[in-house]
Design a protein around this motif. Structure first.
Motif, PDB file in Angstrom:
ATOM      1  N   GLY A  62      51.852  41.740  46.396  1.00 47.05           N
ATOM      2  CA  GLY A  62      52.773  40.830  47.067  1.00 47.05           C
ATOM      3  C   GLY A  62      52.164  39.997  48.167  1.00 47.05           C
ATOM      4  O   GLY A  62      52.851  39.147  48.742  1.00 47.05           O
ATOM      5  N   GLU A  63      50.881  40.190  48.446  1.00 47.00           N
ATOM      6  CA  GLU A  63      50.207  39.427  49.491  1.00 47.00           C
ATOM      7  C   GLU A  63      49.203  38.464  48.864  1.00 47.00           C
ATOM      8  O   GLU A  63      48.559  38.801  47.870  1.00 47.00           O
ATOM      9  N   PRO A  64      49.054  37.246  49.445  1.00 46.75           N
ATOM     10  CA  PRO A  64      48.062  36.309  48.889  1.00 46.75           C
ATOM     11  C   PRO A  64      46.679  36.943  48.859  1.00 46.75           C
ATOM     12  O   PRO A  64      46.278  37.637  49.794  1.00 46.75           O
ATOM     13  N   ILE A  65      45.967  36.700  47.780  1.00 44.27           N
ATOM     14  CA  ILE A  65      44.636  37.279  47.640  1.00 44.27           C
ATOM     15  C   ILE A  65      43.706  36.703  48.701  1.00 44.27           C
ATOM     16  O   ILE A  65      43.826  35.535  49.081  1.00 44.27           O
ATOM     17  N   ASP A  66      42.803  37.521  49.199  1.00 43.76           N
ATOM     18  CA  ASP A  66      41.818  37.086  50.182  1.00 43.76           C
ATOM     19  C   ASP A  66      40.567  36.645  49.438  1.00 43.76           C
ATOM     20  O   ASP A  66      39.907  37.462  48.798  1.00 43.76           O
ATOM     21  N   PRO A  67      40.214  35.360  49.475  1.00 48.01           N
ATOM     22  CA  PRO A  67      39.038  34.900  48.723  1.00 48.01           C
ATOM     23  C   PRO A  67      37.764  35.655  49.092  1.00 48.01           C
ATOM     24  O   PRO A  67      36.866  35.800  48.247  1.00 48.01           O
ATOM     25  N   ASP A  68      37.682  36.125  50.341  1.00 49.05           N
ATOM     26  CA  ASP A  68      36.486  36.842  50.782  1.00 49.05           C
ATOM     27  C   ASP A  68      36.649  38.356  50.697  1.00 49.05           C
ATOM     28  O   ASP A  68      35.714  39.095  51.019  1.00 49.05           O
ATOM     29  N   GLY A  69      37.826  38.822  50.280  1.00 51.23           N
ATOM     30  CA  GLY A  69      38.061  40.252  50.172  1.00 51.23           C
ATOM     31  C   GLY A  69      37.404  40.834  48.932  1.00 51.23           C
ATOM     32  O   GLY A  69      36.930  40.120  48.057  1.00 51.23           O
ATOM     33  N   THR A  70      37.386  42.160  48.861  1.00 52.51           N
ATOM     34  CA  THR A  70      36.775  42.863  47.729  1.00 52.51           C
ATOM     35  C   THR A  70      37.855  43.592  46.950  1.00 52.51           C
ATOM     36  O   THR A  70      38.671  44.315  47.522  1.00 52.51           O
ATOM     37  N   TYR A  71      37.828  43.404  45.639  1.00 51.16           N
ATOM     38  CA  TYR A  71      38.817  44.007  44.752  1.00 51.16           C
ATOM     39  C   TYR A  71      38.077  44.704  43.608  1.00 51.16           C
ATOM     40  O   TYR A  71      37.162  44.135  43.013  1.00 51.16           O
ATOM     41  N   THR A  72      38.475  45.944  43.323  1.00 48.90           N
ATOM     42  CA  THR A  72      37.860  46.698  42.233  1.00 48.90           C
ATOM     43  C   THR A  72      38.689  46.536  40.974  1.00 48.90           C
ATOM     44  O   THR A  72      39.915  46.677  41.009  1.00 48.90           O
ATOM     45  N   LEU A  73      38.027  46.219  39.856  1.00 49.78           N
ATOM     46  CA  LEU A  73      38.700  46.051  38.577  1.00 49.78           C
ATOM     47  C   LEU A  73      38.196  47.107  37.603  1.00 49.78           C
ATOM     48  O   LEU A  73      37.022  47.477  37.627  1.00 49.78           O
ATOM     49  N   GLY A  74      39.104  47.603  36.757  1.00 49.68           N
ATOM     50  CA  GLY A  74      38.739  48.617  35.781  1.00 49.68           C
ATOM     51  C   GLY A  74      39.201  48.252  34.388  1.00 49.68           C
ATOM     52  O   GLY A  74      40.299  47.713  34.208  1.00 49.68           O
ATOM     53  N   ASN A  94      50.288  45.168  40.033  1.00 53.27           N
ATOM     54  CA  ASN A  94      50.050  44.767  41.421  1.00 53.27           C
ATOM     55  C   ASN A  94      49.436  43.388  41.531  1.00 53.27           C
ATOM     56  O   ASN A  94      49.195  42.909  42.634  1.00 53.27           O
ATOM     57  N   LEU A  95      49.173  42.729  40.395  1.00 52.42           N
ATOM     58  CA  LEU A  95      48.619  41.368  40.444  1.00 52.42           C
ATOM     59  C   LEU A  95      49.580  40.394  39.779  1.00 52.42           C
ATOM     60  O   LEU A  95      50.127  40.677  38.710  1.00 52.42           O
ATOM     61  N   SER A  96      49.778  39.244  40.408  1.00 50.73           N
ATOM     62  CA  SER A  96      50.567  38.165  39.815  1.00 50.73           C
ATOM     63  C   SER A  96      49.935  36.837  40.202  1.00 50.73           C
ATOM     64  O   SER A  96      49.209  36.748  41.202  1.00 50.73           O
ATOM     65  N   TYR A  97      50.199  35.810  39.399  1.00 48.08           N
ATOM     66  CA  TYR A  97      49.576  34.516  39.682  1.00 48.08           C
ATOM     67  C   TYR A  97      50.408  33.391  39.079  1.00 48.08           C
ATOM     68  O   TYR A  97      51.223  33.597  38.183  1.00 48.08           O
ATOM     69  N   THR A  98      50.201  32.188  39.596  1.00 49.86           N
ATOM     70  CA  THR A  98      50.814  30.978  39.056  1.00 49.86           C
ATOM     71  C   THR A  98      49.708  30.058  38.563  1.00 49.86           C
ATOM     72  O   THR A  98      48.573  30.104  39.050  1.00 49.86           O
ATOM     73  N   TYR A  99      50.044  29.226  37.588  1.00 51.55           N
ATOM     74  CA  TYR A  99      49.058  28.292  37.053  1.00 51.55           C
ATOM     75  C   TYR A  99      49.737  26.993  36.646  1.00 51.55           C
ATOM     76  O   TYR A  99      50.947  26.941  36.427  1.00 51.55           O
ATOM     77  N   ASP A 100      48.926  25.944  36.569  1.00 53.43           N
ATOM     78  CA  ASP A 100      49.408  24.624  36.181  1.00 53.43           C
ATOM     79  C   ASP A 100      48.395  24.049  35.190  1.00 53.43           C
ATOM     80  O   ASP A 100      47.312  23.618  35.570  1.00 53.43           O
ATOM     81  N   GLU A 101      48.750  24.059  33.897  1.00 50.85           N
ATOM     82  CA  GLU A 101      47.814  23.619  32.868  1.00 50.85           C
ATOM     83  C   GLU A 101      47.548  22.119  32.901  1.00 50.85           C
ATOM     84  O   GLU A 101      46.611  21.648  32.243  1.00 50.85           O
ATOM     85  N   SER A 102      48.330  21.370  33.666  1.00 48.11           N
ATOM     86  CA  SER A 102      48.097  19.928  33.751  1.00 48.11           C
ATOM     87  C   SER A 102      46.936  19.596  34.676  1.00 48.11           C
ATOM     88  O   SER A 102      46.447  18.458  34.681  1.00 48.11           O
ATOM     89  N   ARG A 103      46.470  20.558  35.455  1.00 46.74           N
ATOM     90  CA  ARG A 103      45.367  20.325  36.385  1.00 46.74           C
ATOM     91  C   ARG A 103      44.027  20.392  35.650  1.00 46.74           C
ATOM     92  O   ARG A 103      43.946  20.799  34.499  1.00 46.74           O
ATOM     93  N   ILE A 130      47.525  33.375  43.745  1.00 47.32           N
ATOM     94  CA  ILE A 130      47.274  34.747  43.288  1.00 47.32           C
ATOM     95  C   ILE A 130      47.775  35.693  44.368  1.00 47.32           C
ATOM     96  O   ILE A 130      47.508  35.483  45.559  1.00 47.32           O
ATOM     97  N   TRP A 131      48.476  36.744  43.941  1.00 47.86           N
ATOM     98  CA  TRP A 131      48.990  37.743  44.869  1.00 47.86           C
ATOM     99  C   TRP A 131      48.599  39.138  44.400  1.00 47.86           C
ATOM    100  O   TRP A 131      48.667  39.439  43.203  1.00 47.86           O
ATOM    101  N   VAL A 132      48.187  39.973  45.329  1.00 41.86           N
ATOM    102  CA  VAL A 132      47.902  41.378  45.056  1.00 41.86           C
ATOM    103  C   VAL A 132      48.811  42.204  45.957  1.00 41.86           C
ATOM    104  O   VAL A 132      48.780  42.040  47.183  1.00 41.86           O
TER     105      VAL A 132
END
Length: 231
Positions: free
Chosen positions: A158-170, A136-145, A154-156
């Protein structure tokens, strides 16, 4: 002493031969061109372990994210029957499973910390560790930055992640406690020990699956020179 050791190994071999699952094809760690393990590349097996964390610990929470450090995945799964011994070889550390809550902004920091810095701010011997994630998580990155600004999306679910949202990790306690220089995980809120051991949960989950298949979907994708908007 030798008699005790031999008896123990004999008993363990009986348990070890028990079949706990089946795979349609090999599910493995990443390897370099010379055939050595490559912890700097995403792997089908670390993603599978992370998926198991999500399904075992996350229940029906759509924002629950399973995560696995590559060094915590220590053996591969071959095609065909998966024995208890083979399953134990994948997760051999007897970690307890823990959960923690991060903001969306902290999830981005977690992804940035794949480019490693130790507690002294130095680059360690392995400068990059590729985390495994549930599907349920996917992301893009640019190593030149610049370092700290390489994660570009970042998508959770299929929706863009909410910087202020809360996500539980296990994951296992080693990683959730900030192991392998993923320091932000130790800063999570409402951290809890689930009372389950990784091998117990892992083998139970494997038994519940009809037939495993390697998922080659990339969680992280390198994108450079992307335009600000598409026309």
């Amino acid at each position: 002493i030798q008699e005790i050791v031999n008896r123990t190994l004999d008993e363990a071999s009986v348990i070890g031969r028990e079949v706990v699952g089946k795979s349609e094809a090999p599910i493995t760690r990443a390897t370099s061109p010379d055939g050595e393990e490559d912890r700097g590349a995403e792997s089908t097996l670390s993603n599978l372990v992370a998926q198991q964390f999500k399904e075992v610990l996350g229940k029906d929470d759509p924002n629950f994210i399973g995560v696995q450090n590559p060094g915590g995945t220590r053996a591969d799964l071959d095609e065909g029957d998966i024995t208890y011994e083979e399953a134990a070889g994948v997760l051999p550390f007897a970690n307890s499973l823990k959960t923690t809550q991060l903001s969306g902004a902290q999830v981005k920091t977690l992804l940035e910390q794949q480019w490693q810095r130790d507690e002294n701010g130095e680059v360690p011997g392995r400068p990059f560790l590729a985390l495994g994630f549930s599907d349920n998580l996917s992301y893009t990155y640019d190593e030149s930055r610049e370092e700290g600004d390489r994660i570009t999306g970042i998508w959770v679910n299929g929706e863009p992640i909410d910087p202020d949202g809360t996500y539980t990790l296990g994951s296992g306690n080693f990683l959730i406690d900030g192991g392998d220089n993923f320091h932000v995980l130790a800063e999570g809120a409402n951290t809890a020990d689930t009372g389950r051991v990784d091998l117990e949960a892992w083998t139970e989950w494997l038994t519940s699956q009809e037939l495993l298949k390697p998922d080659h979907t990339r969680r992280g994708v390198s994108v450079t020179g992307a335009p600000e908007s598409l026309v």
